[in-house]
Scaffold this motif. Structure first.
Motif, PDB file in Angstrom:
ATOM      1  N   ASP A 281       0.813  -1.212   0.000  1.00 18.14           N
ATOM      2  CA  ASP A 281       0.000   0.000   0.000  1.00 18.14           C
ATOM      3  C   ASP A 281       0.846   1.261   0.000  1.00 18.14           C
ATOM      4  OD1 ASP A 281       1.062   0.063   2.507  1.00 18.14           O
ATOM      5  OD2 ASP A 281      -0.830  -0.178   3.568  1.00 18.14           O
ATOM      6  N   GLY A 282       2.163   1.101  -0.255  1.00 16.67           N
ATOM      7  CA  GLY A 282       3.043   2.253  -0.260  1.00 16.67           C
ATOM      8  C   GLY A 282       3.651   2.522   1.096  1.00 16.67           C
ATOM      9  N   ALA A 283       3.209   1.812   2.122  1.00 17.76           N
ATOM     10  CA  ALA A 283       3.712   2.019   3.476  1.00 17.76           C
ATOM     11  C   ALA A 283       4.898   1.117   3.771  1.00 17.76           C
ATOM     12  CB  ALA A 283       2.584   1.778   4.483  1.00 17.76           C
ATOM     13  N   GLY A 284       5.361   0.389   2.789  1.00 17.15           N
ATOM     14  CA  GLY A 284       6.532  -0.458   2.974  1.00 17.15           C
ATOM     15  C   GLY A 284       6.234  -1.804   3.597  1.00 17.15           C
ATOM     16  N   ASP A 285       4.956  -2.208   3.622  1.00 15.78           N
ATOM     17  CA  ASP A 285       4.625  -3.474   4.267  1.00 15.78           C
ATOM     18  C   ASP A 285       4.784  -4.673   3.349  1.00 15.78           C
ATOM     19  OD1 ASP A 285       2.474  -3.259   2.559  1.00 15.78           O
ATOM     20  OD2 ASP A 285       0.938  -3.392   4.113  1.00 15.78           O
ATOM     21  N   GLY A 286       4.995  -4.445   2.071  1.00 16.89           N
ATOM     22  CA  GLY A 286       5.187  -5.562   1.146  1.00 16.89           C
ATOM     23  C   GLY A 286       3.907  -6.192   0.692  1.00 16.89           C
ATOM     24  N   GLY A 287       2.799  -5.926   1.380  1.00 20.39           N
ATOM     25  CA  GLY A 287       1.474  -6.373   0.965  1.00 20.39           C
ATOM     26  C   GLY A 287       1.406  -7.824   0.564  1.00 20.39           C
ATOM     27  N   GLY A 288       1.476  -8.079  -0.729  1.00 21.80           N
ATOM     28  CA  GLY A 288       1.288  -9.413  -1.258  1.00 21.80           C
ATOM     29  C   GLY A 288       2.509 -10.300  -1.171  1.00 21.80           C
ATOM     30  N   GLY A 289       3.598  -9.852  -0.618  1.00 24.01           N
ATOM     31  CA  GLY A 289       4.799 -10.667  -0.520  1.00 24.01           C
ATOM     32  C   GLY A 289       5.627 -10.596  -1.783  1.00 24.01           C
ATOM     33  N   ASP A 290       6.859 -11.003  -1.649  1.00 24.55           N
ATOM     34  CA  ASP A 290       7.780 -10.983  -2.787  1.00 24.55           C
ATOM     35  C   ASP A 290       7.423 -12.077  -3.789  1.00 24.55           C
ATOM     36  OD1 ASP A 290       9.149  -8.961  -1.506  1.00 24.55           O
ATOM     37  OD2 ASP A 290      10.716 -10.280  -0.735  1.00 24.55           O
ATOM     38  N   GLU A 291       7.796 -11.834  -5.031  1.00 24.24           N
ATOM     39  CA  GLU A 291       7.616 -12.841  -6.078  1.00 24.24           C
ATOM     40  C   GLU A 291       8.993 -13.190  -6.629  1.00 24.24           C
ATOM     41  OE1 GLU A 291       5.494 -13.525 -10.423  1.00 24.24           O
ATOM     42  OE2 GLU A 291       5.411 -11.546  -9.499  1.00 24.24           O
ATOM     43  N   THR A 292       9.326 -14.485  -6.595  1.00 22.39           N
ATOM     44  CA  THR A 292      10.602 -14.956  -7.142  1.00 22.39           C
ATOM     45  C   THR A 292      10.346 -15.621  -8.483  1.00 22.39           C
ATOM     46  OG1 THR A 292      11.512 -15.317  -4.937  1.00 22.39           O
ATOM     47  CG2 THR A 292      12.606 -16.435  -6.763  1.00 22.39           C
ATOM     48  N   VAL A 293      11.111 -15.186  -9.473  1.00 23.57           N
ATOM     49  CA  VAL A 293      11.005 -15.735 -10.814  1.00 23.57           C
ATOM     50  C   VAL A 293      12.330 -16.426 -11.123  1.00 23.57           C
ATOM     51  CG1 VAL A 293      10.753 -15.145 -13.246  1.00 23.57           C
ATOM     52  CG2 VAL A 293       9.427 -13.909 -11.515  1.00 23.57           C
ATOM     53  N   SER A 294      12.265 -17.708 -11.415  1.00 25.54           N
ATOM     54  CA  SER A 294      13.468 -18.475 -11.729  1.00 25.54           C
ATOM     55  C   SER A 294      13.545 -18.690 -13.234  1.00 25.54           C
ATOM     56  CB  SER A 294      13.449 -19.821 -11.013  1.00 25.54           C
ATOM     57  OG  SER A 294      13.429 -19.615  -9.615  1.00 25.54           O
ATOM     58  N   LEU A 295      14.754 -18.547 -13.777  1.00 23.51           N
ATOM     59  CA  LEU A 295      14.943 -18.741 -15.200  1.00 23.51           C
ATOM     60  C   LEU A 295      16.360 -19.200 -15.490  1.00 23.51           C
ATOM     61  CD1 LEU A 295      15.964 -15.537 -16.838  1.00 23.51           C
ATOM     62  CD2 LEU A 295      14.547 -15.280 -14.825  1.00 23.51           C
ATOM     63  N   VAL A 296      16.550 -19.648 -16.708  1.00 26.13           N
ATOM     64  CA  VAL A 296      17.859 -20.117 -17.162  1.00 26.13           C
ATOM     65  C   VAL A 296      18.160 -19.451 -18.501  1.00 26.13           C
ATOM     66  CG1 VAL A 296      19.150 -22.125 -18.006  1.00 26.13           C
ATOM     67  CG2 VAL A 296      17.695 -22.351 -15.994  1.00 26.13           C
ATOM     68  N   GLN A 297      19.387 -18.984 -18.640  1.00 26.53           N
ATOM     69  CA  GLN A 297      19.833 -18.406 -19.902  1.00 26.53           C
ATOM     70  C   GLN A 297      21.080 -19.147 -20.356  1.00 26.53           C
ATOM     71  OE1 GLN A 297      20.384 -14.362 -18.561  1.00 26.53           O
ATOM     72  NE2 GLN A 297      18.392 -13.738 -19.353  1.00 26.53           N
ATOM     73  N   ILE A 298      21.117 -19.494 -21.637  1.00 29.06           N
ATOM     74  CA  ILE A 298      22.284 -20.157 -22.214  1.00 29.06           C
ATOM     75  C   ILE A 298      22.926 -19.181 -23.195  1.00 29.06           C
ATOM     76  CG2 ILE A 298      23.133 -22.122 -23.533  1.00 29.06           C
ATOM     77  CD1 ILE A 298      20.618 -23.652 -22.549  1.00 29.06           C
ATOM     78  N   PHE A 299      24.175 -18.843 -22.921  1.00 27.72           N
ATOM     79  CA  PHE A 299      24.927 -17.883 -23.727  1.00 27.72           C
ATOM     80  C   PHE A 299      25.951 -18.608 -24.582  1.00 27.72           C
ATOM     81  CE2 PHE A 299      23.421 -15.433 -20.192  1.00 27.72           C
ATOM     82  CZ  PHE A 299      23.350 -14.113 -20.594  1.00 27.72           C
ATOM     83  N   ARG A 300      25.990 -18.272 -25.857  1.00 25.58           N
ATOM     84  CA  ARG A 300      27.077 -18.687 -26.752  1.00 25.58           C
ATOM     85  C   ARG A 300      27.751 -17.402 -27.195  1.00 25.58           C
ATOM     86  NH1 ARG A 300      29.126 -22.848 -29.127  1.00 25.58           N
ATOM     87  NH2 ARG A 300      27.456 -24.241 -28.534  1.00 25.58           N
TER      88      ARG A 300
END
Length: 143
Positions: A105-124
């Protein structure tokens, strides 16, 4: 130009996810470089495959422009990654956990909690630039 996997990865992330600078992002690629998101469905807002530095520059500039309003930036203090070198010196893999702060809500409470997004990148890489990047993430993250 010889750069380490760490330098290449950090430059790519800074130009793309953090600053959304299509020019800087494109300069990380070889002239004939390829940026792929193989799990993206056809017609999605995020491009499935871009071929060539100039197509990467042009298409990502347009994408960043569309996504500039409401786009979330990752929390760098909570996010992390591990780079894996391979037997092929021109290939490395990035295993990434990106954390986005929860909607509050802008008050710094985080509200809905953090969301972690996991991914993989392959670089050549070739000559210190990305020749092909395959970015594997859940398509719904970009919709």
């Amino acid at each position: 130009m010889s750069r380490t996997p760490q330098q290449i990865f950090q430059s790519y992330v800074y130009a793309g996810s953090l600053t959304r600078n299509a020019d800087a992002l494109a300069e990380n690629f070889t002239e004939d470089g390829v940026l792929e998101a193989p799990l993206m469905p056809a017609g999605a807002a995020f491009p499935r495959k871009l071929v060539g530095r100039e197509e990467i520059r042009r298409t990502m500039a347009a994408y960043y422009e569309r996504e500039s309003e409401g786009g979330r930036l990752p929390n760098l203090e909570k996010s992390g990654y591990v780079l894996h070198v391979t037997a092929d010196p021109d290939v490395f893999i990035a295993e990434i956990d990106t954390v986005f702060d929860g909607a509050g809500d802008g008050a710094g409470d985080g509200g809905g909690g953090d969301e972690t997004v996991s991914l993989v990148q392959i670089f050549r890489v070739r000559d210190g630039r990305i020749a092909r990047l395959r970015d594997y993430f859940a398509p719904e993250l970009m919709s």
